[in-house]
Scaffold this motif. Structure first.
Motif, PDB file in Angstrom:
ATOM      1  N   ILE A   1     -32.530 -43.107  62.889  1.00 17.22           N
ATOM      2  CA  ILE A   1     -32.603 -41.872  62.109  1.00 17.22           C
ATOM      3  C   ILE A   1     -31.777 -42.034  60.843  1.00 17.22           C
ATOM      4  CG2 ILE A   1     -31.972 -39.403  62.103  1.00 17.22           C
ATOM      5  CD1 ILE A   1     -32.431 -39.436  65.147  1.00 17.22           C
ATOM      6  N   ASN A   2     -32.302 -41.543  59.737  1.00 18.73           N
ATOM      7  CA  ASN A   2     -31.589 -41.593  58.462  1.00 18.73           C
ATOM      8  C   ASN A   2     -30.541 -40.486  58.438  1.00 18.73           C
ATOM      9  OD1 ASN A   2     -30.776 -41.320  55.744  1.00 18.73           O
ATOM     10  ND2 ASN A   2     -32.750 -42.058  54.999  1.00 18.73           N
ATOM     11  N   GLY A   3     -29.264 -40.875  58.495  1.00 18.81           N
ATOM     12  CA  GLY A   3     -28.198 -39.885  58.531  1.00 18.81           C
ATOM     13  C   GLY A   3     -28.124 -39.033  57.284  1.00 18.81           C
ATOM     14  N   GLU A   4     -28.538 -39.589  56.141  1.00 24.60           N
ATOM     15  CA  GLU A   4     -28.511 -38.828  54.892  1.00 24.60           C
ATOM     16  C   GLU A   4     -29.548 -37.712  54.890  1.00 24.60           C
ATOM     17  OE1 GLU A   4     -27.375 -41.099  50.973  1.00 24.60           O
ATOM     18  OE2 GLU A   4     -28.845 -42.298  52.090  1.00 24.60           O
ATOM     19  N   GLU A   5     -30.743 -38.017  55.404  1.00 21.51           N
ATOM     20  CA  GLU A   5     -31.846 -37.057  55.347  1.00 21.51           C
ATOM     21  C   GLU A   5     -31.877 -36.126  56.542  1.00 21.51           C
ATOM     22  OE1 GLU A   5     -35.443 -39.240  54.886  1.00 21.51           O
ATOM     23  OE2 GLU A   5     -34.853 -40.147  52.985  1.00 21.51           O
ATOM     24  N   GLY A   6     -31.233 -36.505  57.638  1.00 19.37           N
ATOM     25  CA  GLY A   6     -31.284 -35.679  58.838  1.00 19.37           C
ATOM     26  C   GLY A   6     -32.578 -35.898  59.605  1.00 19.37           C
ATOM     27  N   ILE A   7     -32.874 -34.991  60.514  1.00 19.06           N
ATOM     28  CA  ILE A   7     -34.001 -35.128  61.440  1.00 19.06           C
ATOM     29  C   ILE A   7     -35.210 -34.383  60.899  1.00 19.06           C
ATOM     30  CG2 ILE A   7     -34.791 -34.651  63.793  1.00 19.06           C
ATOM     31  CD1 ILE A   7     -31.713 -34.596  64.508  1.00 19.06           C
ATOM     32  N   ILE A   8     -36.372 -35.046  60.925  1.00 17.91           N
ATOM     33  CA  ILE A   8     -37.619 -34.384  60.570  1.00 17.91           C
ATOM     34  C   ILE A   8     -38.592 -34.539  61.744  1.00 17.91           C
ATOM     35  CG2 ILE A   8     -37.263 -34.857  58.110  1.00 17.91           C
ATOM     36  CD1 ILE A   8     -39.540 -36.918  58.324  1.00 17.91           C
ATOM     37  N   ASP A   9     -39.709 -33.809  61.665  1.00 15.18           N
ATOM     38  CA  ASP A   9     -40.667 -33.821  62.778  1.00 15.18           C
ATOM     39  C   ASP A   9     -41.159 -35.220  63.102  1.00 15.18           C
ATOM     40  OD1 ASP A   9     -40.540 -31.186  63.426  1.00 15.18           O
ATOM     41  OD2 ASP A   9     -42.285 -30.587  62.245  1.00 15.18           O
ATOM     42  N   GLN A  10     -41.315 -36.067  62.073  1.00 14.05           N
ATOM     43  CA  GLN A  10     -41.818 -37.416  62.319  1.00 14.05           C
ATOM     44  C   GLN A  10     -40.904 -38.204  63.246  1.00 14.05           C
ATOM     45  OE1 GLN A  10     -44.627 -38.501  61.836  1.00 14.05           O
ATOM     46  NE2 GLN A  10     -44.543 -40.725  61.974  1.00 14.05           N
TER      47      GLN A  10
END
Length: 441
Positions: free
Chosen positions: A266-275
Motif C-alpha cells: 500500500i502506498n503510505g502517501e496516498e492511503g487506501i483506495i478501493d483498488q
C-alpha cells in the motif's frame, strides 16, 4: 504450481459474464459473506475432467475515455494474449458476425495462442444454423453454446481443457517460501524487491506500470530460502492502459496462485483506495498467508499516533483480513525494512501449521461449553468432532448433526476461539461443516 489461465474475450453484450459464471459453477458462493469485501468478481477457478484452471472475465473491466467500447475490445484482446494460456473468443448468434468480431479475431489469430471460438445464445435449433458464418474467421470450429440454458458448456470445457498446457512454471522445494508482491501501480513493489535484495535487480521508475514481466528472484537470508515474485505492471503506457487498473488482476492472480505469502503493498502517501481492497481480496480468497506492507513511510509527516491511526484505517477497510499483520517501511530509505522478512517467515509457518485432532477438539469443546450453539426452531446444533484436514491454509472440518444449524456467527465464534488458542497469525482459516455419517465414530 500456478493454474493455467483461461481468458474470456469478446465485444460487449455477447454474454461473457454469464458464461464466466457457468464455468466457475457455484464457486462464487464460497466467498465469505464478511463485511469489507466490495470488489467486482472477474476471476474464478474452474475444473473439468480433473484439470483445474483460472478463468478471467474480461467483461468485468471498465474503460473510460473516448471510443471506450472499441478500445475496451482491443485492450481485452491484447492483454488476454499476454496473460492467458487459452483464450475463449466469444461471439453471439443472435446478431451474427460483426466487424468488431473480425477485428478481435485478427488480433487473436496473429498471437498464435490457443483459441476456442464460442458462439453464445444458440438457444434453439434455428440458431444452430447461424454459427456457420463464423467459420469465415479462420479460427477453427465454432462451438454453439447457450449461457441461459447451459447447453454446449461441456463441449466448450472439453475444447478448453484439450488446449491447456501441462506445466505453467517451475516448482521450488518445500522449504522455499514463495513471496508474491501485489498492489496497484506505483505503490513501490519493484523498489521493495530491490531493497530486500540490496541491489538493483528490477528496473525501477516513478512512472506507474514500468515493470515489464513477472520476475522470480530466489535469495537466501539467515538460512531461510525465499523466492520473490514481483507482479508485472501494465506493459504499454498511455491513457487507455492507465485507466485499466483492474487488468492488473490477471497478473496478480498468477503470482498469488504460486505464492505461500502475499505482500499487499500500500502506498503510505496516498492511503487506501478501493483498488487495494480488490487486490487484497483475491489473496484472501485464494487462502494465502498475507502481510500488509505500507510503503513510502519515510514520506509521511508523523506524530506518536500516526502509525496507530493508519493501522486502524487498514483494519476498518479490510475487515475480512483482520488476521494479516501490518508492516510499515520505506523501500527508498530501508527504514524498518529489517522487520519484514521475520514477519514473512512467521506467517508462512502459521500458514503451514497443523494441529493434532485432540487439541482442536479440546479447544472446540471448551468453546461450546462456554457458549453453546443457539437453538433453531427447537433444534440445537451438536458438534460431534473436529479435525484439521489440510494446511496452506489451515482447513478444519466440523462434523455435526445437521450442517444447516451452523449459523455464520457461530462459525466465526469458533474461528476466533481457534485463533486465540493457536494464533494462525497472517493466514485465513477455512472452516467446513459436514454431517457426521453413521459409520463415523
Amino acid at each position: 504450481m500456478a493454474r493455467p489461465v483461461v481468458a474470456i474475450v469478446g465485444r460487449p453484450n455477447v454474454g461473457k459474464s454469464t458464461i464466466f459464471n457457468r464455468l466457475i459453477g457455484d464457486r462464487l458462493a464460497i466467498v465469505e459473506d464478511k463485511p469489507g469485501i466490495t470488489r467486482d468478481r472477474i476471476y474464478g477457478v474452474s475444473d473439468w475432467n480433473g484439470k483445474s484452471f483460472s478463468v478471467i472475465d474480461t467483461g468485468g473491466i471498465e474503460i473510460d475515455g473516448e471510443d471506450a467500447i472499441l478500445k475496451s475490445i482491443r485492450v481485452q484482446a491484447e492483454l488476454a494474449i499476454e496473460e492467458a494460456d487459452v483464450i475463449i473468443f466469444m461471439c453471439e448468434a443472435k446478431s451474427g458476425l460483426t466487424s468488431s468480431d473480425e477485428e478481435v479475431a485478427q488480433i487473436l489469430f496473429r498471437s498464435g495462442k490457443p483459441i476456442v471460438l464460442a458462439i453464445n445464445k444458440v438457444d434453439n435449433m434455428k440458431r444452430t444454423e447461424d454459427i456457420y458464418e463464423f467459420y469465415t474467421l479462420g479460427i477453427g470450429d465454432p462451438i454453439g453454446i447457450s449461457g441461459s440454458h447451459g447447453t454446449g458448456i461441456g463441449d466448450l470445457l472439453d475444447a478448453v481443457v484439450e488446449r491447456l498446457p501441462d506445466k505453467v512454471d517451475e516448482e521450488y522445494d518445500e522449504d522455499v517460501i514463495r513471496v508474491a508482491l501485489i498492489g496497484r501501480p506505483n505503490v513501490g513493489k519493484s523498489s521493495l524487491v530491490n531493497a530486500i535484495l540490496g541491489e538493483e535487480r528490477v528496473i525501477v521508475s516513478d512512472v506507474a506500470g514500468t515493470t515489464r514481466d513477472a520476475i522470480d528472484t530466489p535469495f537466501e537470508r539467515d538460512g531461510q530460502r525465499y523466492v520473490l515474485i514481483d507482479t508485472a505492471g501494465m506493459r504499454k503506457r498511455g491513457k487507455v492502459y492507465e485507466n485499466t487498473e483492474k487488468y492488473s488482476v490477471m497478473r496478480a492472480m498468477k503470482a498469488i496462485e504460486r505464492a505461500d505469502v502475499v505482500l499487499v503493498v500500500i502506498n503510505g502517501e496516498e492511503g487506501i483506495i478501493d483498488q487495494d481492497k480488490h487486490i487484497a481480496g483475491y489473496a484472501h480468497d485464494a487462502g494465502k498467508a498475507s502481510v500488509f506492507v505500507v510503503n513510502k513511510w519515510d514520506a509521511i509527516e508523523k506524530d506518536d499516533k500516526t502509525m496507530q491511526n493508519f493501522e486502524r484505517n487498514i483494519r476498518d477497510h479490510f475487515l475480512f483480513m483482520s488476521y494479516a499483520p501490518v508492516v510499515f517501511l520505506s523501500a527508498l530509505t530501508k527504514q524498518r525494512l529489517q522487520k519484514l522478512l521475520p514477519v514473512v517467515q512467521h506467517v508462512a509457518q502459521q500458514h503451514a501449521l497443523r494441529i493434532t485432532t485432540h487439541l482442536v477438539n479440546d479447544v472446540v469443546s471448551d468453546a461450546v461449553a462456554i457458549n453453546p450453539p443457539p437453538t433453531d426452531k427447537g433444534r440445537r446444533l451438536r458438534i460431534n468432532y473436529v479435525t484439521q484436514v489440510a494446511t496452506k491454509p489451515p482447513t478444519i472440518v466440523v462434523f455435526v448433526n445437521d450442517p444447516s444449524l451452523m449459523h455464520f456467527s457461530y462459525e466465526r465464534y469458533l474461528e476466533n476461539k481457534l485463533r486465540a488458542a493457536f494464533n494462525f497469525e497472517g493466514t485465513p482459516i477455512r472452516l467446513f461443516t459436514r454431517r457426521k455419517s453413521e459409520n463415523e465414530g
